[in-house]
Design a protein around this motif. Structure first.
Motif, PDB file in Angstrom:
ATOM      1  N   LEU A  72       0.820  -1.215   0.000  1.00  0.00           N
ATOM      2  CA  LEU A  72       0.000   0.000   0.000  1.00  0.00           C
ATOM      3  C   LEU A  72       0.854   1.264   0.000  1.00  0.00           C
ATOM      4  O   LEU A  72       0.597   2.198  -0.749  1.00  0.00           O
ATOM      5  CB  LEU A  72      -0.946  -0.002   1.213  1.00  0.00           C
ATOM      6  CG  LEU A  72      -2.344  -0.557   0.945  1.00  0.00           C
ATOM      7  CD1 LEU A  72      -2.284  -1.932   0.340  1.00  0.00           C
ATOM      8  CD2 LEU A  72      -3.177  -0.556   2.204  1.00  0.00           C
ATOM      9  N   ILE A 113       0.720   4.299  -2.796  1.00  0.00           N
ATOM     10  CA  ILE A 113       0.474   5.699  -2.443  1.00  0.00           C
ATOM     11  C   ILE A 113       1.622   6.583  -2.923  1.00  0.00           C
ATOM     12  O   ILE A 113       1.405   7.622  -3.546  1.00  0.00           O
ATOM     13  CB  ILE A 113       0.303   5.840  -0.914  1.00  0.00           C
ATOM     14  CG1 ILE A 113      -0.977   5.117  -0.469  1.00  0.00           C
ATOM     15  CG2 ILE A 113       0.248   7.304  -0.507  1.00  0.00           C
ATOM     16  CD1 ILE A 113      -1.135   5.037   1.028  1.00  0.00           C
ATOM     17  N   MET A 118      -3.863  -3.427  -6.681  1.00  0.00           N
ATOM     18  CA  MET A 118      -4.794  -3.275  -5.558  1.00  0.00           C
ATOM     19  C   MET A 118      -5.664  -4.519  -5.376  1.00  0.00           C
ATOM     20  O   MET A 118      -5.892  -4.974  -4.263  1.00  0.00           O
ATOM     21  CB  MET A 118      -5.670  -2.033  -5.765  1.00  0.00           C
ATOM     22  CG  MET A 118      -4.922  -0.729  -5.530  1.00  0.00           C
ATOM     23  SD  MET A 118      -5.942   0.725  -5.826  1.00  0.00           S
ATOM     24  CE  MET A 118      -6.942   0.771  -4.349  1.00  0.00           C
ATOM     25  N   CYS A 130      -3.650  -7.269  -3.764  1.00  0.00           N
ATOM     26  CA  CYS A 130      -3.453  -7.001  -2.339  1.00  0.00           C
ATOM     27  C   CYS A 130      -4.726  -7.327  -1.560  1.00  0.00           C
ATOM     28  O   CYS A 130      -4.689  -8.025  -0.546  1.00  0.00           O
ATOM     29  CB  CYS A 130      -3.106  -5.526  -2.111  1.00  0.00           C
ATOM     30  SG  CYS A 130      -1.461  -5.078  -2.634  1.00  0.00           S
ATOM     31  N   ALA A 131      -5.845  -6.798  -2.048  1.00  0.00           N
ATOM     32  CA  ALA A 131      -7.100  -6.925  -1.299  1.00  0.00           C
ATOM     33  C   ALA A 131      -7.524  -8.386  -1.181  1.00  0.00           C
ATOM     34  O   ALA A 131      -7.763  -8.892  -0.083  1.00  0.00           O
ATOM     35  CB  ALA A 131      -8.191  -6.101  -1.977  1.00  0.00           C
ATOM     36  N   SER A 184     -12.247 -10.028   7.091  1.00  0.00           N
ATOM     37  CA  SER A 184     -12.093  -8.608   6.760  1.00  0.00           C
ATOM     38  C   SER A 184     -11.096  -7.940   7.681  1.00  0.00           C
ATOM     39  O   SER A 184     -10.473  -6.952   7.324  1.00  0.00           O
ATOM     40  CB  SER A 184     -13.430  -7.888   6.898  1.00  0.00           C
ATOM     41  OG  SER A 184     -14.289  -8.300   5.896  1.00  0.00           O
ATOM     42  N   VAL A 241      -7.876  -7.179   6.245  1.00  0.00           N
ATOM     43  CA  VAL A 241      -7.880  -6.058   5.301  1.00  0.00           C
ATOM     44  C   VAL A 241      -7.695  -4.752   6.074  1.00  0.00           C
ATOM     45  O   VAL A 241      -6.935  -3.877   5.671  1.00  0.00           O
ATOM     46  CB  VAL A 241      -9.198  -6.023   4.493  1.00  0.00           C
ATOM     47  CG1 VAL A 241      -9.188  -4.861   3.504  1.00  0.00           C
ATOM     48  CG2 VAL A 241      -9.412  -7.329   3.752  1.00  0.00           C
ATOM     49  N   PHE A 242      -8.361  -4.652   7.215  1.00  0.00           N
ATOM     50  CA  PHE A 242      -8.254  -3.416   7.998  1.00  0.00           C
ATOM     51  C   PHE A 242      -6.858  -3.266   8.611  1.00  0.00           C
ATOM     52  O   PHE A 242      -6.330  -2.160   8.690  1.00  0.00           O
ATOM     53  CB  PHE A 242      -9.335  -3.375   9.087  1.00  0.00           C
ATOM     54  CG  PHE A 242     -10.731  -3.450   8.526  1.00  0.00           C
ATOM     55  CD1 PHE A 242     -11.075  -2.710   7.401  1.00  0.00           C
ATOM     56  CD2 PHE A 242     -11.698  -4.281   9.087  1.00  0.00           C
ATOM     57  CE1 PHE A 242     -12.343  -2.783   6.859  1.00  0.00           C
ATOM     58  CE2 PHE A 242     -12.964  -4.367   8.548  1.00  0.00           C
ATOM     59  CZ  PHE A 242     -13.294  -3.617   7.435  1.00  0.00           C
ATOM     60  N   MET A 257      -4.183  -4.299   7.225  1.00  0.00           N
ATOM     61  CA  MET A 257      -3.363  -3.860   6.093  1.00  0.00           C
ATOM     62  C   MET A 257      -3.517  -2.355   5.870  1.00  0.00           C
ATOM     63  O   MET A 257      -2.532  -1.645   5.666  1.00  0.00           O
ATOM     64  CB  MET A 257      -3.773  -4.637   4.834  1.00  0.00           C
ATOM     65  CG  MET A 257      -3.095  -4.147   3.564  1.00  0.00           C
ATOM     66  SD  MET A 257      -3.598  -5.094   2.119  1.00  0.00           S
ATOM     67  CE  MET A 257      -5.244  -4.471   1.849  1.00  0.00           C
ATOM     68  N   VAL A 258      -4.758  -1.867   5.914  1.00  0.00           N
ATOM     69  CA  VAL A 258      -4.994  -0.434   5.728  1.00  0.00           C
ATOM     70  C   VAL A 258      -4.268   0.361   6.807  1.00  0.00           C
ATOM     71  O   VAL A 258      -3.588   1.355   6.517  1.00  0.00           O
ATOM     72  CB  VAL A 258      -6.513  -0.126   5.762  1.00  0.00           C
ATOM     73  CG1 VAL A 258      -6.752   1.387   5.803  1.00  0.00           C
ATOM     74  CG2 VAL A 258      -7.194  -0.724   4.550  1.00  0.00           C
ATOM     75  N   GLY A 262      -0.726   0.399   6.042  1.00  0.00           N
ATOM     76  CA  GLY A 262      -0.453   1.230   4.881  1.00  0.00           C
ATOM     77  C   GLY A 262      -0.258   2.672   5.329  1.00  0.00           C
ATOM     78  O   GLY A 262       0.695   3.348   4.924  1.00  0.00           O
ATOM     79  N   LEU A 263      -1.141   3.120   6.211  1.00  0.00           N
ATOM     80  CA  LEU A 263      -1.038   4.490   6.733  1.00  0.00           C
ATOM     81  C   LEU A 263       0.217   4.657   7.578  1.00  0.00           C
ATOM     82  O   LEU A 263       0.970   5.623   7.428  1.00  0.00           O
ATOM     83  CB  LEU A 263      -2.295   4.813   7.553  1.00  0.00           C
ATOM     84  CG  LEU A 263      -2.337   6.219   8.166  1.00  0.00           C
ATOM     85  CD1 LEU A 263      -2.355   7.269   7.064  1.00  0.00           C
ATOM     86  CD2 LEU A 263      -3.563   6.374   9.064  1.00  0.00           C
ATOM     87  N   PHE A 264       0.450   3.687   8.461  1.00  0.00           N
ATOM     88  CA  PHE A 264       1.630   3.739   9.334  1.00  0.00           C
ATOM     89  C   PHE A 264       2.908   3.773   8.485  1.00  0.00           C
ATOM     90  O   PHE A 264       3.811   4.572   8.729  1.00  0.00           O
ATOM     91  CB  PHE A 264       1.615   2.525  10.261  1.00  0.00           C
ATOM     92  CG  PHE A 264       2.666   2.555  11.338  1.00  0.00           C
ATOM     93  CD1 PHE A 264       2.810   3.652  12.168  1.00  0.00           C
ATOM     94  CD2 PHE A 264       3.513   1.468  11.528  1.00  0.00           C
ATOM     95  CE1 PHE A 264       3.774   3.677  13.163  1.00  0.00           C
ATOM     96  CE2 PHE A 264       4.475   1.481  12.520  1.00  0.00           C
ATOM     97  CZ  PHE A 264       4.612   2.586  13.338  1.00  0.00           C
ATOM     98  N   TYR A 300       3.248   4.817   5.471  1.00  0.00           N
ATOM     99  CA  TYR A 300       3.349   6.105   4.789  1.00  0.00           C
ATOM    100  C   TYR A 300       3.898   7.175   5.739  1.00  0.00           C
ATOM    101  O   TYR A 300       4.778   7.955   5.366  1.00  0.00           O
ATOM    102  CB  TYR A 300       1.976   6.501   4.249  1.00  0.00           C
ATOM    103  CG  TYR A 300       1.967   7.854   3.594  1.00  0.00           C
ATOM    104  CD1 TYR A 300       2.602   8.051   2.381  1.00  0.00           C
ATOM    105  CD2 TYR A 300       1.331   8.937   4.202  1.00  0.00           C
ATOM    106  CE1 TYR A 300       2.613   9.292   1.780  1.00  0.00           C
ATOM    107  CE2 TYR A 300       1.335  10.176   3.605  1.00  0.00           C
ATOM    108  CZ  TYR A 300       1.977  10.356   2.393  1.00  0.00           C
ATOM    109  OH  TYR A 300       1.993  11.588   1.818  1.00  0.00           O
TER     110      TYR A 300
END
Lengths: 147, 500
Positions: free
Chosen positions: B216, B220, B397, B400-401, B411, B414-415, B417-418, B421-423, B425
Motif C-alpha cells: 500500500l 500511495i 490493488m 493485495c485486497a 475482513s 484487510v483493515f 493492512m490499511v 499502509g497508513l503507518f 506512509y
C-alpha cells in the motif's frame, strides 16, 4: 515554529514506547528465572521511548529537514478504497467489492477519466473472478448475499 | 561425493512437473515485476504468499525464490532499455547498459546481462550447496543463549549495513519486535496487546502488516510522485548476439562480479544492491582506461549484473542454514516457511533434505529458464514497458485486497493492512526505513523464546550471555558494529561507497 523531521520522529517513538508500556502494565513481569509475559515488551518499549527522547533532544541541537506537505488525495483514496473493500467483501461479494475498490482507487490517480476507469474496473473484476474463483478455487463469495 | 548425492536428490525434487511449473511461474512473474514500474519483489512476494497456502511447501518456496532472483533479471532490462532501474539492484546497470543501448547495441547489452546473470546464478547455486551443510553443522550445538546472541548479531548487521540512519533503523527493529509480541504469549497463555480482538489472539498477521507497509505504501507513493511520464525507447531491439570481442571483454568481469556478489550476498544487510555497486567500482578501478565507463563499457554492465544475481542467491545461505534473514525478502521467506509449518533453522537440512536441496536445485533450473524467458522473449517485455501505471496499480490493488482477505477469510486482515499502509506512509515521511520493522517482527517471537529458555537454563543469571564464549563473541561483534555505526564518519563512508 516548523516541526522538523527528527522532532516528529522522536515524538512518534516516545508515543509508541509509552503506549507499549502502558498497555502491558497489568500483566506480570515475572523474575529473570521465570520470565513473565510483560518483561520483554516493557523492556523493548522502554528502549523505543528512550531512543525517541534522544531524537527529540537532538532535534534541538542539530537541524533536520522540515516536514513537507504532500498531496493528501492519493493517501486518503487508496486507504478508503481498501477499507470499503474490507467492509463489503463479506456481504456484497467479490464482484461488487472489486468494482468499488478499483473505481475508488482509480480516482486517486492524477489523470482520472470515467471511461478509462469503468472499462478498467469491469475488466479487472472479470479477471479477478476468473483467476481467484474459477482457477484458484478460493473460498470467496462472488455475488451479494441476500438474507 | 555427498554433494553429488545431495544435488541429485535436489534435482529429482525440482524436476517433478509440478515444481518445474512453479519454478517457471516464479521466474516469469519475477521478470515481469522487474520490468513493470513501481512494483518490487517485496510487495509481490507478499501479495502472492496467500495464494501458495494450498501448495506443498517445497513448491511454494521454489516459486517465491524464483520471483526474487527473477526480478534481478527483469530489473536490468528496464535499466538498459529506458535508463530506469526496475529494481534498486540494477541502478548501476543504467550507466553503461543504457549507453550501449543508445549506441544501438541494446541487444548485446541484454545478452551480456543475461549471460552474466546465468553464470553467476549457477556458481552461486553450487556455492550454496557446498557452504550450507558445514554452516548448519557449526550451529547445530548452539544452545538458546548462542541462538539469542546470533539473532542479535544478525539483526544488528542487517539493519546497520543497510540504508538509513542507524538510530532510526534500530528503533524500527524494536517497533517490529513489539509488533511480534502481539497475541497470546506461548509460555503463559496471557494475551498481550490484543485489545480483546479475536483477530489478534494468534498474533498480528505478518502478511497483512507487510502488505500494508510495502504494497500500500508503495502504491500511495507512486501515485504521489505521478508515475506517468516514462521515456519509452521506440527503437526495436535487433541482433541479440554479442560479438566475440564483447564476450572476451565481459568474461573476466563476469567472473569477478560473481565472486564479489557471492561473497557480499552472504553478509546480512548487504545484499544485491551493495554488491552491484561494489562490482562496478572495482571494474572501474582495475580498468586500463576508466574513462570508457559510463560510455558503454561492457565490463561496467557485465560485472554488476553478475554480482547482483550471485548475491540474490547467496543471501539464501544464512536464511536456510541459520534461520536468520539478512534481508527483508529473506524475512518473508522465513515467514512463508512458518506459515507452511516449517520451523526455520539448521535442522531443515537434516529433517527436510528434499525441501532444502529441491529449493537449491530449482535455483539453477530457474536460472536456465530465465535465460530463455529473457532473451528470445524480449519483445514481450519491451511491450510490457508501455503499460501505464494508472492501468497497472488497480490490478495491484486487487491482488493485495483479495490476497490479504483470503489469508484467513477475514475482513479484519484487510483493515490491519490499511492501518499499516497508513503507518508505513507516515514512517516514510519521517524518513524511517521499513525493512528493519519486518525483520524485527518476524524474529521477535523466536528471540523472546530463546531468551526465556536461556534464562531458565542459567537459572535467571544474565551473565550467561557473556560467560559462554560463542555467545560472548557474537554479542561483542554486534556491539562493535553498533559502536562503529554511531561514529560520525561511518554513514558518510558507507553512503560514499554506494554513491561512487
Amino acid at each position: 515554529m516548523r516541526i522538523s523531521q527528527d522532532l516528529a520522529s522522536g515524538i512518534l517513538l516516545v508515543v509508541i514506547g509509552a503506549l507499549g508500556i502502558f498497555l502491558i502494565k497489568d500483566l506480570p513481569m515475572g523474575t529473570m528465572f521465570r520470565i513473565g509475559p510483560a518483561l520483554m515488551p516493557t523492556a523493548v518499549s522502554a528502549i523505543i521511548a528512550l531512543i525517541g527522547l534522544v531524537m527529540v533532544a537532538r532535534a534541538w541541537v542539530i537541524a533536520s529537514p522540515p516536514l513537507q506537505a504532500k498531496a493528501i488525495k492519493p493517501v486518503a483514496m487508496v486507504l478508503l478504497a481498501f477499507t470499503a473493500f474490507g467492509l463489503l467483501i463479506e456481504t456484497a461479494g467479490l464482484v461488487v467489492s472489486s468494482l468499488v475498490l478499483i473505481l475508488m482507487g482509480a480516482f486517486a490517480a492524477e489523470k482520472f477519466t470515467w471511461k478509462h476507469s469503468i472499462v478498467l474496473a469491469v475488466l479487472l473484476t472479470a479477471f479477478s473472478v476468473l483467476l481467484f474463483k474459477v482457477m484458484l478455487k478460493l473460498p470467496l463469495q462472488v455475488w451479494p448475499q441476500w438474507n | 561425493m555427498e554433494l553429488i548425492t545431495n544435488l541429485a536428490l535436489g534435482l529429482s525434487v525440482a524436476f517433478t512437473p509440478v515444481n518445474l511449473l512453479y519454478c517457471f511461474i516464479g521466474t516469469f512473474v519475477g521478470t515481469m515485476i522487474g520490468v513493470l514500474p513501481g512494483l518490487g519483489p517485496l510487495a509481490v512476494i507478499t501479495m502472492l504468499l496467500p495464494f501458495t497456502f494450498g501448495l506443498p511447501p517445497t513448491s511454494a518456496l521454489i516459486m517465491l525464490a524464483g520471483i526474487y532472483y527473477g526480478a534481478q533479471y527483469g530489473g536490468s532490462t528496464t535499466a538498459i532499455l529506458i535508463n530506469i532501474p526496475g529494481e534498486n539492484s540494477s541502478v548501476v546497470s543504467c550507466l553503461d547498459g543504457h549507453s550501449m543501448a543508445k549506441q544501438g547495441r541494446a541487444g548485446p547489452a541484454l545478452s551480456i546481462a543475461a549471460i552474466g546473470s546465468f553464470v553467476a546464478g549457477s556458481v552461486a547455486t553450487i556455492l550454496i550447496a557446498v557452504a550450507s551443510p558445514s554452516l548448519s553443522l557449526a550451529v547445530r550445538n548452539f544452545g538458546a543463549a548462542e541462538y539469542f546472541a546470533l539473532m542479535v548479531l544478525g539483526l544488528t548487521a542487517s539493519v546497520l549495513l543497510a540504508r538509513g540512519s542507524p538510530i532510526k533503523s534500530v528503533a524500527m527493529v524494536l517497533v517490529g519486535l513489539l509488533l511480534g509480541f502481539i497475541g497470546t504469549d506461548a509460555n503463559t497463555g496471557e494475551s498481550r496487546y490484543t485489545f480483546d480482538l479475536l483477530g489478534l489472539s494468534d498474533g498480528i498477521g505478518f502478511i497483512a502488516v507487510s502488505m500494508g507497509l510495502f504494497g500500500l505504501t508503495e502504491i500511495i507513493l507512486n501515485l504521489q510522485l505521478g508515475m506517468n511520464n516514462r521515456d519509452i525507447l521506440h527503437s526495436r531491439v535487433t541482433g541479440l548476439m554479442p560479438t566475440r570481442d564483447d564476450l572476451r571483454a565481459a568474461a573476466p568481469a563476469i567472473i569477478r562480479g560473481t565472486f564479489i556478489g557471492s561473497l557480499l550476498g552472504v553478509l546480512p544487510g548487504a545484499g544485491a544492491m551493495v554488491s552491484s555497486f561494489a562490482a562496478y567500482v572495482i571494474e572501474k578501478k582495475i580498468a586500463r582506461d576508466p574513462s570508457r565507463f559510463g560510455n558503454g563499457a561492457i565490463e561496467g554492465l557485465a560485472a554488476p549484473e553478475s554480482a547482483n544475481n550471485a548475491a540474490a542467491q547467496t543471501s539464501f545461505i544464512p536464511m536456510l542454514t541459520l534461520g536468520i534473514p539478512g534481508t527483508p525478502v529473506m524475512a518473508l521467506m522465513i515467514g512463508a516457511m512458518m506459515l507452511h509449518g516449517i520451523a526455520p533453522g539448521p535442522q531443515i537440512l537434516t529433517k527436510q533434505p528434499e525441501l532444502f536441496w529441491g529449493l537449491i536445485a530449482s535455483m539453477w533450473i530457474g536460472n536456465a529458464m530465465l535465460l530463455i524467458i529473457n532473451l528470445p522473449m524480449i519483445g514481450i517485455w519491451v511491450s510490457l514497458l508501455r503499460v501505464p501505471y494508472r492501468s497497472l496499480f488497480p490490478a495491484i490493488m486487487i491482488f493485495c485486497a483479495v490476497g490479504v482477505y483470503t489469508v484467513s477469510n477475514a475482513s479484519f486482515d484487510v483493515f490491519v493492512m490499511v492501518a499499516f499502509g497508513l503507518f508505513g506512509y507516515i514512517l516514510y515521511l519521517l524518513d524511517f526505513e521499513l525493512a528493519p520493522l519486518l525483520l524485527g517482527m518476524i524474529l521477535g517471537p523466536m528471540m523472546e523464546e530463546h531468551f526465556r529458555r536461556a534464562m531458565v537454563v542459567a537459572r535467571g543469571d544474565l551473565s550467561t550471555f557473556v560467560e559462554r564464549p560463542i555467545s560472548l563473541v557474537l554479542l561483542m561483534m554486534a556491539l562493535l558494529l553498533l559502536v562503529t555505526s554511531a561514529m560520525p564518519n561511518f554513514r558518510s563512508k558507507r553512503d560514499g561507497l554506494l554513491q561512487e
